[in-house]
Design a protein around this motif. Structure first.
Motif, PDB file in Angstrom:
ATOM      1  N   LYS A  55       1.007  -1.686  -0.295  1.00 33.10           N
ATOM      2  CA  LYS A  55       0.036  -0.307   0.200  1.00 33.10           C
ATOM      3  C   LYS A  55       0.973   1.035   0.374  1.00 33.10           C
ATOM      4  N   THR A  56       0.394   2.289  -0.498  1.00 33.01           N
ATOM      5  CA  THR A  56       0.774   3.557  -0.442  1.00 33.01           C
ATOM      6  C   THR A  56       0.887   3.815   0.954  1.00 33.01           C
ATOM      7  N   TYR A  57       2.065   4.386   1.631  1.00 30.53           N
ATOM      8  CA  TYR A  57       2.480   4.767   3.163  1.00 30.53           C
ATOM      9  C   TYR A  57       2.067   5.822   3.510  1.00 30.53           C
ATOM     10  N   SER A  58       1.406   6.164   4.309  1.00 32.09           N
ATOM     11  CA  SER A  58       1.138   7.194   5.143  1.00 32.09           C
ATOM     12  C   SER A  58       1.469   7.968   6.285  1.00 32.09           C
ATOM     13  N   THR A 161       2.384   8.613   0.267  1.00 32.53           N
ATOM     14  CA  THR A 161       1.940   9.470  -0.122  1.00 32.53           C
ATOM     15  C   THR A 161       2.723  11.031  -0.689  1.00 32.53           C
ATOM     16  N   THR A 162       2.332  11.421  -1.241  1.00 36.25           N
ATOM     17  CA  THR A 162       3.378  12.639  -2.442  1.00 36.25           C
ATOM     18  C   THR A 162       2.767  13.978  -1.988  1.00 36.25           C
ATOM     19  N   ASP A 163       1.926  13.917  -1.187  1.00 32.38           N
ATOM     20  CA  ASP A 163       1.353  15.111  -0.979  1.00 32.38           C
ATOM     21  C   ASP A 163       2.111  16.421   0.221  1.00 32.38           C
ATOM     22  N   SER A 166       2.668  15.793   3.851  1.00 35.80           N
ATOM     23  CA  SER A 166       3.226  14.619   4.589  1.00 35.80           C
ATOM     24  C   SER A 166       4.296  14.029   3.787  1.00 35.80           C
TER      25      SER A 166
END
Length: 195
Positions: A55-58, A161-163, A166
């Motif tokens: 999964k994409t890490y948060s 997560t690339t925002d 984050s």
């Protein structure tokens, strides 16, 4: 989601996921390396180890830092629930009959939350040791410093997560771990100067 367990005596600490350094040519299940207060450790993705799409890490993800057979590594996990005691009546062999050193699960346990897969730390530490012998130590050490730019390597942009918010949190956590090392070094050198 899947539930996994590790022996409590092998768990060193749990930290919030920081930004990882991602050298080239690592096996898929090793998602990066981390400078944890001066110790360079491999960070593994438990999902990749089992052939499950990561999964994409948060910013909610954690790293479970473990030491086994004098090898320290981290596992990226969704969360850490609790320390539980398991009786021998709750533990059974894996139903799919795979035994030995090449499996990542040694046993399963029946709990109130459901089935719990008990990690085979012996197998995992052997795989990490064999991987490390194939990777040049110098390559890892030169890449252990935190990347200075916000531009992520392609592998990192697929798993983090690339925002901006984050990314700032991931980088801040990594810098805090490095600052803890810097403070402990200063403390050690100042105490060495006393007579």
């Amino acid at each position: 989601d899947y539930l996994y367990a590790a022996p409590a005596e092998s768990i060193v600490e749990v930290i919030k996921l920081p930004m990882l350094n991602i050298p080239e040519n690592l096996p898929e299940y090793i998602v990066g390396i981390l400078n944890l207060r001066g110790q360079i450790i491999n960070i593994l993705d438990i999902r990749s180890m089992f052939g499950i799409q990561p999964k994409t890490y948060s910013t909610d993800n954690c790293i479970l830092v473990l030491t086994y057979n004098e090898t320290t590594w981290g596992l990226v996990v969704g969360s850490v629930n609790d320390v539980i005691n398991l009786s021998s009546k709750q533990i059974s062999s894996t139903p799919y009959g795979v035994k030995g050193t090449n499996t990542f699960v040694s046993n399963v346990a029946k709990t109130e939350e459901g089935l719990l897969s008990i990690l085979n730390l012996d197998s995992i530490s052997k795989i990490i040791a064999s991987t490390l012998s194939q990777i040049q130590t110098e390559e890892i050490e030169t890449q252990s410093q935190l990347p200075q730019s916000i531009k992520l390597p392609s592998k990192a942009s697929n798993i983090f997560t690339t925002d901006k918010k984050s990314l700032d949190i991931f980088y801040r956590r990594a810098k805090e771990l490095q600052q803890e090392l810097d403070l402990s070094i200063k403390k050690d050198t100042s105490s060495d100067q006393r007579f």
